[in-house]
Design a protein around this motif. Structure first.
Motif, short mmCIF file in Angstrom:
data_model
loop_
_atom_site.label_atom_id
_atom_site.label_comp_id
_atom_site.label_asym_id
_atom_site.label_seq_id
_atom_site.Cartn_x
_atom_site.Cartn_y
_atom_site.Cartn_z
N HIS A 46 46.64 9.75 43.11
CA HIS A 46 45.16 9.83 42.35
C HIS A 46 44.50 11.03 42.43
O HIS A 46 43.26 11.10 42.24
N ASP A 47 45.04 11.96 43.26
CA ASP A 47 44.42 13.37 43.38
C ASP A 47 44.19 14.24 42.02
O ASP A 47 45.42 14.13 41.31
N VAL A 48 43.23 14.75 41.74
CA VAL A 48 43.15 15.68 40.75
C VAL A 48 42.96 17.09 41.26
O VAL A 48 42.10 17.39 41.91
N VAL A 49 43.90 17.91 40.87
CA VAL A 49 44.13 19.01 41.25
C VAL A 49 43.29 20.33 40.53
O VAL A 49 43.72 20.30 39.20
N PRO A 50 42.23 20.69 41.34
CA PRO A 50 41.55 21.74 40.57
C PRO A 50 42.40 23.16 40.37
O PRO A 50 42.98 23.58 41.24
N VAL A 51 42.41 23.61 39.00
CA VAL A 51 43.35 24.85 38.74
C VAL A 51 42.46 25.86 38.12
O VAL A 51 41.57 25.47 37.32
N PHE A 52 42.49 27.00 38.49
CA PHE A 52 41.63 28.13 38.22
C PHE A 52 42.57 29.13 37.50
O PHE A 52 43.52 29.64 37.84
N PHE A 53 42.08 29.46 36.28
CA PHE A 53 42.70 30.70 35.56
C PHE A 53 41.66 32.18 35.70
O PHE A 53 40.56 32.02 35.16
N LEU A 54 42.07 33.29 36.25
CA LEU A 54 41.47 34.21 36.47
C LEU A 54 41.88 35.40 35.75
O LEU A 54 43.13 35.53 35.63
N SER A 55 40.94 36.17 35.23
CA SER A 55 41.42 37.41 34.39
C SER A 55 40.28 38.52 34.46
O SER A 55 39.12 38.14 34.57
N ASP A 56 40.61 39.61 34.33
CA ASP A 56 39.82 40.71 34.16
C ASP A 56 39.37 41.09 32.63
O ASP A 56 38.91 42.17 32.06
N SER A 57 40.26 40.20 31.60
CA SER A 57 39.96 40.34 30.50
C SER A 57 39.83 38.79 29.82
O SER A 57 39.06 38.24 30.45
N PHE A 72 45.71 30.80 39.34
CA PHE A 72 46.63 31.87 38.75
C PHE A 72 45.56 32.82 38.36
O PHE A 72 44.48 33.05 37.57
N THR A 73 46.13 34.06 38.39
CA THR A 73 45.43 35.36 37.97
C THR A 73 46.46 36.25 37.43
O THR A 73 47.60 36.43 37.52
N THR A 74 45.86 37.11 36.34
CA THR A 74 46.71 38.24 35.60
C THR A 74 45.58 39.46 35.69
O THR A 74 45.60 40.27 34.80
N ALA A 75 44.73 39.50 36.58
CA ALA A 75 44.05 40.78 36.96
C ALA A 75 44.70 42.01 36.72
O ALA A 75 45.58 42.17 37.81
N ALA A 76 44.47 42.90 35.81
CA ALA A 76 45.24 44.25 36.16
C ALA A 76 44.58 45.23 37.15
O ALA A 76 45.51 46.01 37.65
N ASP A 77 43.26 44.99 37.08
CA ASP A 77 42.52 46.17 37.94
C ASP A 77 43.02 46.01 39.53
O ASP A 77 42.64 45.10 39.93
N GLU A 78 43.31 46.95 39.96
CA GLU A 78 43.68 46.87 41.46
C GLU A 78 42.61 46.44 42.26
O GLU A 78 43.20 45.59 43.33
N GLY A 79 41.72 47.15 42.19
CA GLY A 79 40.27 46.62 43.05
C GLY A 79 39.99 45.13 42.78
O GLY A 79 39.84 44.45 43.92
N VAL A 80 39.94 44.96 41.59
CA VAL A 80 39.47 43.43 41.44
C VAL A 80 40.66 42.40 41.85
O VAL A 80 40.43 41.56 42.46
N ARG A 81 42.11 42.90 41.73
CA ARG A 81 43.03 41.93 42.16
C ARG A 81 43.27 41.84 43.74
O ARG A 81 43.19 40.80 44.44
N ILE A 95 48.34 32.63 42.79
CA ILE A 95 49.62 33.04 41.94
C ILE A 95 49.35 34.22 41.18
O ILE A 95 48.78 34.06 40.15
N ASP A 96 49.61 35.44 41.61
CA ASP A 96 49.51 36.52 40.93
C ASP A 96 50.41 36.80 39.87
O ASP A 96 51.45 37.56 40.17
N LEU A 97 50.34 36.57 38.66
CA LEU A 97 51.36 36.52 37.56
C LEU A 97 51.44 38.03 37.20
O LEU A 97 52.64 38.45 36.91
N PHE A 98 50.22 38.83 37.30
CA PHE A 98 50.46 40.21 36.73
C PHE A 98 51.13 41.01 37.88
O PHE A 98 52.41 41.53 37.23
N GLU A 99 51.02 41.07 39.05
CA GLU A 99 51.86 41.79 39.88
C GLU A 99 53.42 41.12 40.10
O GLU A 99 54.26 41.86 40.18
N THR A 100 53.41 40.05 40.02
CA THR A 100 54.78 39.48 40.11
C THR A 100 55.69 40.19 38.84
O THR A 100 56.95 40.45 39.16
N HIS A 101 55.29 39.89 37.71
CA HIS A 101 55.87 40.42 36.63
C HIS A 101 56.09 42.00 36.70
O HIS A 101 56.99 42.64 36.04
#
Length: 288
Positions: free
Chosen positions: A7-18, A73-82, A93-99
């Motif tokens: 019954h839980d609704v999981v909040p999901v956030f997608f973050l980006s500097d673009s 989930f984040t794909t922020a490329a800027d190192e300071g922001v990330r 989950i840092d998708l940018f850094e992982t890949h």
């Protein structure tokens, strides 16, 4: 978090500097593997500064202290922001850094790590084509306009609330296709032919359908207790729409158990198959 209840609704956030397109695409590719989990998705794009990131972290921490742990989930490329985003207490989950780290290791050299490059803005022609596709698709949503309909790559037909709009927008944004969608209303469904305006474009038309139960439930959320939401009305509309699709031999996709990504993949696959068939016809008709 050890897990979630049914019954839980999981909040999901997608973050980006673009724009956040990459974060949504890659994150959703993972989330669709959990069809029994309900997600509440939020996109937070254009996190340009460390102060922006700090405000986002405060919001994420507040959500993380709630009853259901969020997923980020984040794909922020800027190192300071990330780096600032990674200070959140929420699982991230840092998708940018992982890949990116993997690609750098294979190539043996560092990448530029610029946000605009991550989202392909450097390819101006491709970017402009996508924006033109989105503008066309918004203009031609839900039969609002039939102007320049001949430019459409895809025309989606279905009764109201069968998934036409989200599929149209996904095809435009992710694949740069010009998409028009047209609602089949009672007047159309009472007749024996599809709306006259779409007849010249049957080679690019697709029908969408769903189950009576799902359609009734979705419509009930919009107009509770109405004839529009009744199972009887939904059953009649779906049956008549499917008769019209069958009569014109249109490809039909059931949206009740498929994600937007899956529906779009089927449409793209059909378009490619049709294009290959047309390309072969002149050759097959010639004699050596």
């Amino acid at each position: 978090m050890n897990g979630t209840t049914e019954h839980d609704v999981v909040p999901v956030f997608f973050l980006s500097d673009s724009t956040g397109i990459s974060a949504e695409t890659m994150g959703n590719a993972l989330l669709i593997q959990f069809p029994d989990v309900a997600f509440e998705r939020t996109l937070i794009p254009f996190i340009h500064t460390i102060d922006d990131a700090r405000r986002v972290v405060e919001m994420l921490d507040e959500v993380a202290d709630g009853p259901v742990t969020p997923l980020v989930f984040t794909t922020a490329a800027d190192e300071g922001v990330r780096a600032e985003l990674l200070t959140t207490r929420a699982p991230i989950i840092d998708l940018f850094e992982t890949h990116m780290s993997r690609v750098e290791a294979v190539l043996g050299r560092p990448g530029m790590r610029q946000a605009a490059r991550l989202h392909g803005v450097g390819d101006i022609k491709r970017y402009n084509n996508r924006m033109a596709a989105v503008e066309f698709t918004i203009e031609h949503d839900d039969g609002q306009s039939v102007r320049a309909l001949e430019k459409a790559d895809v025309v989606l037909l279905a009764p109201s609330r069968c998934g036409k709009t989200p599929t149209s927008m996904y095809l435009a944004l992710q694949h740069g296709l010009f998409v028009a969608n047209y609602p089949l209303v009672d007047e159309d469904l009472e007749g024996s032919d599809l709306p006259e305006v779409v007849l010249p474009y049957l080679d690019r038309c697709f029908g969408l359908t769903t189950t009576v139960e799902r359609l009734s439930r979705i419509r009930h959320e919009r107009r509770p207790g109405s004839r529009y939401a009744s199972p009887e009305q939904c059953r009649w509309e779906l049956r008549r729409a499917e008769d019209l699709f069958r009569g014109h031999r249109l490809p039909v996709i059931d949206s009740s158990a498929k994600s937007v990504e899956e529906i779009s993949a089927l449409i793209l696959q059909t378009l490619k198959s049709s294009a290959r068939s047309r390309a072969r016809r002149p050759q097959e008709g010639t004699r050596p």
